[in-house]
Design an enzyme around this catalytic site. Structure first.
Site, PDB file in Angstrom:
ATOM      1  CB  SER A 254     -54.815  76.672 -30.816  1.00 43.53           C
ATOM      2  OG  SER A 254     -53.836  77.426 -31.482  1.00 43.53           O
ATOM      3  CE  LYS A 255     -56.644  83.011 -25.154  1.00 46.04           C
ATOM      4  NZ  LYS A 255     -58.016  83.173 -24.817  1.00 46.04           N
ATOM      5  NE  ARG A 256     -50.119  78.061 -32.569  1.00 46.46           N
ATOM      6  CZ  ARG A 256     -50.098  77.501 -33.769  1.00 46.46           C
ATOM      7  NH1 ARG A 256     -49.562  78.127 -34.773  1.00 46.46           N
ATOM      8  NH2 ARG A 256     -50.632  76.306 -33.960  1.00 46.46           N
TER       9      ARG A 256
END
Ligand code: GLU
Length: 486
Positions: A254-256
């Site tokens: 994910s973006k994380r």
């Protein structure tokens, strides 16, 4: 390989492509290049509600930036166009009609309400979710009435309700599905657009795709596609489902984890070559140990037997490291060129325009430490500033008094006055002076480093002084002295 290899990257323009999408593109491209085949880009824009303006350009610009070139598709054309699914609707309608006529598909008039109720009931009874085939069992009369009324409908595929569908996957080996567990899925939606399933099978056939290499998340669609190929009388392409990509914590990427859109990597200071090298390792390996490989080597060795089944781990730290490796391989000219736009954006406007010749002399000093190009402005700003701003208290090194510091600067000035501004001469002169002053190199050079650069970490001091030149160095030593004695 028997006939021509033709592979495709088929993004849906529902957002900007992230590393996972581009990894798929890249594996297809490498496979095509390795086998001397064709790499096709096809835009799967059938989900009209989810289209994102600008996404097509974002996808294509990302590929161009990475130098992943395509032989057919948007911007280049080709013999099998249109390469936008939204421009191929008549083809899908004809296929759906044919399937209806031969009894492999049927119109379904179930309302949204009925489908919601059906789902809730299946959930309550802990049954498998899916369409129950209600409209398949409509009587002829009933069907005709609904048709005449022009009732809204979709077209569903009639899945066999027994038997198994088998896939020999090029990466995952043999996989099979019980047909009864796959429901009668939609082929054409009520808005007249095909679903992914109908469009992908039709296009892969008509575009003569030989191998479908796509992310593992599509594996569950494979039985539907294989049944469609059978019903349409087409030979399916070979399939290979690429391993998933997970973050270092093994959670879905994910973006994380730093999985941003591909053009953001460009803006964040990554080099296309480094990114390609990094991406190919997300599922493929040359020999289980080589990490840094140039694209020619990768193309030469890229075969599917070196694509693994286990999930690949995306580690942004490794990407930064690899970027640093590629930066160190660059010539000063190329690096200066690559850095320039980042300086134009990151340096104070009063320091612009940057003098190219001066930058060419600075670049080798930062090349060792630079990992991403965005770090460059901060690393070089003091070369351009009239006078770096810093707290003069830093000039006084641990274990030194203010007086000793002033004395060191006062002595350094005349020593440098007549000194040749070359690394070696500067070093000899200043080491001598340090000894004379009975100051350890840590202290003496620590003071000088602060005075000259305004920071405590910099490239080697004497090289830095040489590049800064006599005027700047002398002016900065004087400034430091005024600060301390003022
Ligand atoms: N349009 C699908 C996607 O966005 C393509 C899947 C496939 O390659 O079959 O990923």
């Amino acid at each position: 390989m028997a006939s021509e290899v033709r592979v495709r990257y088929a993004p849906s323009p529902t957002g900007l492509p992230h590393i996972g999408n581009i990894r798929t593109a890249m594996f297809n491209w490498l496979f095509a290049r390795h086998h001397g085949g064709k790499f096709v880009v096809r835009i799967e824009d059938t989900d009209q509600g989810r289209l994102v303006p600008g996404a097509v350009d974002g996808i294509l610009d990302g590929l161009e930036w990475l130098d992943i070139d395509w032989d057919e598709g948007p911007r280049v054309g080709g013999d099998f166009g249109s390469y936008f699914q939204s421009e191929r609707l008549p083809l899908y309608h004809a296929e759906a009609e044919r399937l209806i006529n031969q009894g492999d598909a049927y119109r379904c008039y179930c309302t949204r309400e009925r489908l919601t109720e059906l789902r809730q009931e299946q959930e309550r009874n802990k049954q498998a979710l899916g369409y129950d085939g209600y409209c398949k069992r409509l009587g002829d009369g009933e069907r005709r009435t609904l048709e005449e009324e022009g009732a809204p409908c979709v077209v569903r595929f009639s899945m066999p309700d027994s038997g198994v569908t088998r896939l020999h996957d090029l990466i995952r080996d043999d996989v099979e599905w019980q047909n009864e567990l796959v429901d009668d899925f939609v082929l054409l939606k009520s808005d007249g657009f095909p679903t992914y399933h109908l469009a992908v099978v039709t296009d892969d056939h008509y575009m003569q795709i030989s191998h479908v290499l796509r992310a593992e998340e599509w594996l569950s669609s494979a039985p539907r596609h294989l049944q469609l190929y059978r019903a349409l009388g087409y030979t399916p392409p070979e399939h290979g489902h690429l391993p998933m990509i997970l973050g270092p914590d093994r959670a879905k990427l994910s973006k994380r984890h730093g999985a941003t859109s591909i053009l953001e990597y460009r803006d964040d200071g990554f080099l296309p070559d480094a990114l390609r090298n990094f991406m190919v390792l997300l599922g493929w390996s040359l020999d289980d140990k080589t990490e840094v490989m140039h694209i020619e080597t990768i193309q030469q060795h890229f075969t599917l037997d070196r694509v693994g089944k286990p999930a690949a781990i995306f580690d942004v730290e490794k990407l930064s490291w690899m970027n640093g490796v590629y930066i160190r391989e660059m010539s000063a000219e190329a690096l200066a060129e690559a850095i320039m736009p980042f300086l134009e954006k990151g340096l104070d406007p009063s320091l612009l325009p940057v003098d190219r010749d001066y930058l060419l002399r600075i670049v080798p000093l930062i090349q060792e430490r630079l990992k991403v190009l965005t770090e460059a402005p901060e690393m070089v700003s003091y070369f351009f500033e009239e006078q770096p701003v810093y707290d003069p208290a830093n000039l006084v090194q641990r274990g030194m008094s203010d007086e000793e510091t002033v004395a060191a600067l006062e002595k350094a000035l005349p020593a440098l006055e007549g000194c040749e501004f070359r690394t070696e001469a500067l070093e000899n002169r200043l080491r001598e002076l340090g000894e004379e002053l009975e100051l350890t190199p840590r202290r003496f050079f620590g003071t000088l480093r602060w005075a000259v650069t305004g920071r405590n970490v910099s490239p080697p001091l004497f090289e830095t002084m040489e590049v800064l030149g006599w005027d700047r160095v002398i002016a900065r030593l004087n400034w430091a002295l005024t600060q301390l004695s003022g």
